[in-house]
Every structure is written in C-alpha cells, then in structure tokens.
Motif scaffolding. Structure first.
Motif, PDB file in Angstrom:
ATOM      1  N   ASP A  31       0.813  -1.215   0.000  1.00  0.00           N
ATOM      2  CA  ASP A  31       0.000   0.000   0.000  1.00  0.00           C
ATOM      3  C   ASP A  31       0.842   1.259   0.000  1.00  0.00           C
ATOM      4  O   ASP A  31       0.374   2.336  -0.349  1.00  0.00           O
ATOM      5  N   THR A  32       2.096   1.133   0.436  1.00  0.00           N
ATOM      6  CA  THR A  32       2.975   2.293   0.510  1.00  0.00           C
ATOM      7  C   THR A  32       4.394   1.879   0.137  1.00  0.00           C
ATOM      8  O   THR A  32       4.721   0.686   0.115  1.00  0.00           O
ATOM      9  N   SER A  34       8.666   3.148   0.553  1.00  0.00           N
ATOM     10  CA  SER A  34       9.687   4.089   0.998  1.00  0.00           C
ATOM     11  C   SER A  34      10.284   4.742  -0.243  1.00  0.00           C
ATOM     12  O   SER A  34      10.213   4.185  -1.352  1.00  0.00           O
ATOM     13  N   PHE A  38      10.701   3.084  -3.909  1.00  0.00           N
ATOM     14  CA  PHE A  38       9.898   3.657  -4.987  1.00  0.00           C
ATOM     15  C   PHE A  38      10.779   4.042  -6.173  1.00  0.00           C
ATOM     16  O   PHE A  38      10.470   3.713  -7.330  1.00  0.00           O
ATOM     17  N   ASP A  96      -7.968   3.071  -7.628  1.00  0.00           N
ATOM     18  CA  ASP A  96      -7.454   4.286  -7.001  1.00  0.00           C
ATOM     19  C   ASP A  96      -7.219   5.405  -8.001  1.00  0.00           C
ATOM     20  O   ASP A  96      -6.614   6.420  -7.677  1.00  0.00           O
ATOM     21  N   ASN A 249      -0.052   5.943  -9.080  1.00  0.00           N
ATOM     22  CA  ASN A 249      -1.083   6.345  -8.120  1.00  0.00           C
ATOM     23  C   ASN A 249      -0.475   6.789  -6.801  1.00  0.00           C
ATOM     24  O   ASN A 249      -0.900   7.774  -6.196  1.00  0.00           O
ATOM     25  N   PHE A 250       0.524   6.045  -6.337  1.00  0.00           N
ATOM     26  CA  PHE A 250       1.167   6.373  -5.065  1.00  0.00           C
ATOM     27  C   PHE A 250       1.858   7.732  -5.148  1.00  0.00           C
ATOM     28  O   PHE A 250       1.732   8.554  -4.232  1.00  0.00           O
ATOM     29  N   ALA A 251       2.571   7.997  -6.234  1.00  0.00           N
ATOM     30  CA  ALA A 251       3.316   9.256  -6.360  1.00  0.00           C
ATOM     31  C   ALA A 251       2.378  10.454  -6.387  1.00  0.00           C
ATOM     32  O   ALA A 251       2.598  11.446  -5.684  1.00  0.00           O
ATOM     33  N   GLY A 253      -0.747  10.653  -5.324  1.00  0.00           N
ATOM     34  CA  GLY A 253      -1.499  10.788  -4.083  1.00  0.00           C
ATOM     35  C   GLY A 253      -0.658  11.202  -2.893  1.00  0.00           C
ATOM     36  O   GLY A 253      -1.111  11.961  -2.040  1.00  0.00           O
ATOM     37  N   THR A 254       0.579  10.716  -2.824  1.00  0.00           N
ATOM     38  CA  THR A 254       1.426  10.960  -1.651  1.00  0.00           C
ATOM     39  C   THR A 254       2.095  12.325  -1.691  1.00  0.00           C
ATOM     40  O   THR A 254       2.152  13.040  -0.685  1.00  0.00           O
ATOM     41  N   TRP A 255       2.614  12.704  -2.832  1.00  0.00           N
ATOM     42  CA  TRP A 255       3.389  13.941  -2.931  1.00  0.00           C
ATOM     43  C   TRP A 255       2.588  15.086  -3.548  1.00  0.00           C
ATOM     44  O   TRP A 255       3.156  16.121  -3.886  1.00  0.00           O
ATOM     45  N   GLN A 256       1.276  14.894  -3.697  1.00  0.00           N
ATOM     46  CA  GLN A 256       0.397  15.958  -4.188  1.00  0.00           C
ATOM     47  C   GLN A 256       0.904  16.561  -5.497  1.00  0.00           C
ATOM     48  O   GLN A 256       0.907  17.784  -5.685  1.00  0.00           O
TER      49      GLN A 256
END
Length: 370
Positions: A31-32, A34, A38, A96, A249-251, A253-256
C-alpha cells in the motif's frame, strides 16, 4: 541464432521482470513505498518498459517495410496505443485512479504529438530540406475525424447537463463508445482499402534521396516472425503496466503532484519510440510517414482509448470526467486551428514547427502553474 536472441534482449528482460514482480518480488508492491524502494522500482520498470516499447516499434517498423504504407504505420500506431490503453486500464481497474486520468492522458498525447512531436518534425525537416511535401488528402482525412472525435470526447462532456461534473451518464457513455468505434473503424477501412493512396508519399523530384525507402532497423525477417514477436512483447508490457500504475497512483497521491502528470507519464512512455520514428522519417525527407505516425497516433488515442475508458467506467461503475478544463479547452481549440492551417497546404516549413512547439511549451508550463 545468437544475433536474433541478442536483439530480443528487451523481451527477455520484460518476461523475467514480469515473472519476478508477479512471483517472488510481489511483496515489494504494498500500500505504501519508501522513497528508495519507490525510486528503484520506478526507474527499473520505466527503463524496461521503454526498452520493450522500442523493441515493439522495431518489429512494427519491419512490418511497415514489408507491408508498405499505410498498413505498416497503422500497425505501428495500434501497437503503441495498445500499450497506452493497457496502462490506463490498469490504473482504472486498480480502483485508485483519479476520475480525470483518461482525459489527462488523451490531452497529454494530443499536446505531445500534435505540438511537441509535430513541431520537432517540421523543424528538423525544414532545416534539412527547406520545404517538405505530404499527401494533402490523407492529412485532411485524419484531421476531419480527429477534430470530430476530440470535440465529442473532450469538449462536449464539459457542457452536458446530465451529470453534475464533466462526465457522461451510462447511456451517453455507451452511445459515445459505439459512435467512436464505428467512426474510427470507418476511417481505418478508408485508409487501408478504398483510399489507400491518400496516405502514400506523393511523388517528388527528390524521391531518389531515400524518401521512398525506410530501412532504419537492419535486415527484416518474415512477416510472421515480426508479427509473433510484436504480439509477444506486448504481453509483458501489459502485465508490467499494472505495476507501473500502482507506482503512479502512489506518487500522485502521496506527494500531491499535479494530476495531469500521470497522463504525461503514460503519454511519454508510449510515444517516445513513435516520436523517434517520425523524427527519422522527416530527416530522410519522407514526411508522409511522419504525418501518418503523428496524426495516426492522435486519432488512435481518441478512437481506442475513449471506448476502453468508457467501457471500464460503466463496468466498474466508476465515473470518469472527460471534459477538459477551461485552460486545456483553449489549448485544444488552438491546436486544432493551427493544425488545420499547418496541414491545409501540401508543403511544410520550419516556421510552422516553431508555432507548434510554442503551444507545447505553454501546455507544459500550465501543468505546473495553471
């Protein structure tokens, strides 16, 4: 034998990577992530998928030589857009995805191809050959269908009132998907059968300079050989696109990061090989092939991506917003207008390339500072 194996190294890497990421290394995709993990996964995946994309284009290019125009370029275009559709579909099915992903990707493809790639192609071609000729009837056919589908897919949903945002309801989605497929299929039938001559380089006094030949990837094998390997290399690309979707999706969503960056990433990944092919064709004074590649990619993006995205949206009951923002609407209309002027005559020069590049630079600036 060894020579053939060495040439297919990207395919081997892709198969090994897919086996690892869906097997022993699947635990890396949680789900995440480091930051070091990444970056490592993103760089490796991006490089492997880019290498496989170039390999796919190499086989498509050989098929272009063996089958002739416009079938060769059509195969090249369909192969590349298949990768794009796979990436978008993977992200949408992950659950997502931003509702604007398909729209942003199509907008990015149109801006990169119609302004970035076309601008560089016309600049390079004009620098080496002053003016270049292309088949006006083919370009007009491309633009007629492209403007219609782009307006229906990216502009019209912005003004419909059946939903509260720039999306379509299920009935409209199904109807638009069918209309898009039918119109694109009609164009393909015209391009490959009834009016095939519209998409062939017109005869010119400089035809002996190499414009009528296109052998940029060495000696070709049989049609079956390249067709099988082209399909074979698309399989690991589609599988790895699912993993790239998780990272994208992670990038975002996480770093706006700007939501449009996801679309730009997908577009850049799939368009790099085609851009190189178009650049090479223009430099060799074979502008018609570059025109077929650029306008064909833009048209295939709308003709194939819109039905796929709408079908997935209806299937998983996840609305997508196709209507562009006011800023993108201005750039899209400007691009259509300038493209009509650029391809409204039978010859091109460096000035037209410079104009397209200016529009592309404005698009890139507005992604980060809207």
């Amino acid at each position: 034998m060894f020579k053939h194996v060495r040439k297919e190294t990207p395919l081997l890497f892709g198969v090994v990577m897919a086996i690892l990421l869906y097997g022993p290394a699947a635990f890396l995709f949680g789900d995440t992530f480091s930051l070091p993990i990444f970056l490592m996964l993103f760089v490796v995946l991006f490089c492997v998928m880019m290498a496989m994309s170039f390999s796919a284009v190499r086989h498509a290019d050989h098929l272009a030589d063996l089958l002739g125009e416009p079938l060769g370029t059509l195969i090249l275009t369909i192969a590349v857009i298949t990768i794009e559709v796979a990436l978008i579909s993977s992200i949408m099915l992950s659950g997502d995805a931003a509702p604007t992903l398909a729209r942003d990707t199509m907008m990015a493809v149109l801006m990169i191809v119609m302004n970035g790639v076309v601008g560089v192609v016309l600049l390079v071609g004009g620098f080496h050959h002053r003016e270049q000729e292309f088949n006006l009837r083919g370009a007009n056919a491309f633009l007629t269908v492209l403007v219609t589908l782009a307006s229906m897919s990216l502009i019209l949903p912005k003004f419909t009132v059946s939903t509260s945002d720039a999306s379509l309801n299920n009935t409209q989605s199904e109807l638009f998907a069918v209309i898009t497929i039918v119109l694109y299929a009609t164009f393909l039938a015209m391009q490959t059968r009834r009016h095939r001559s519209f998409f062939v380089q017109p005869l010119a006094e400089n035809a002996s300079e190499g414009g009528a030949e296109h052998h940029s990837h060495g000696e070709a094998n049989s049609i079956l050989f390249h067709a099988v390997l082209l399909v074979g290399i698309l399989v690991p690309i589609v599988l790895l696109s699912k993993k790239m979707a998780l990272l994208a999706n992670f990038a975002v969503g996480t770093w706006q990061l700007p939501a449009a960056l996801g679309g730009v990433l997908i577009a850049s990944l799939v368009l790099a090989p085609e851009a190189l092919a178009a650049f090479h064709s223009a430099r060799e004074n074979y502008l018609q092939r570059a025109v077929n590649i650029c306008l064909g990619s833009a048209l295939a993006t709308i003709g194939l991506t819109v039905p796929a995205a709408l079908a997935i949206s209806v299937f998983i009951n996840q609305p997508i917003q196709l209507g562009v923002t006011n800023t993108d609407l201005t750039l899209l209309l400007l691009t259509m207008f300038v493209s009509a002027l650029t391809f409204g005559g039978g010859r091109t020069n460096m000035l037209q390339g410079a104009v397209h590049l200016v529009i592309f630079v404005v698009y890139v600036v507005l992604i980060f500072d809207p």
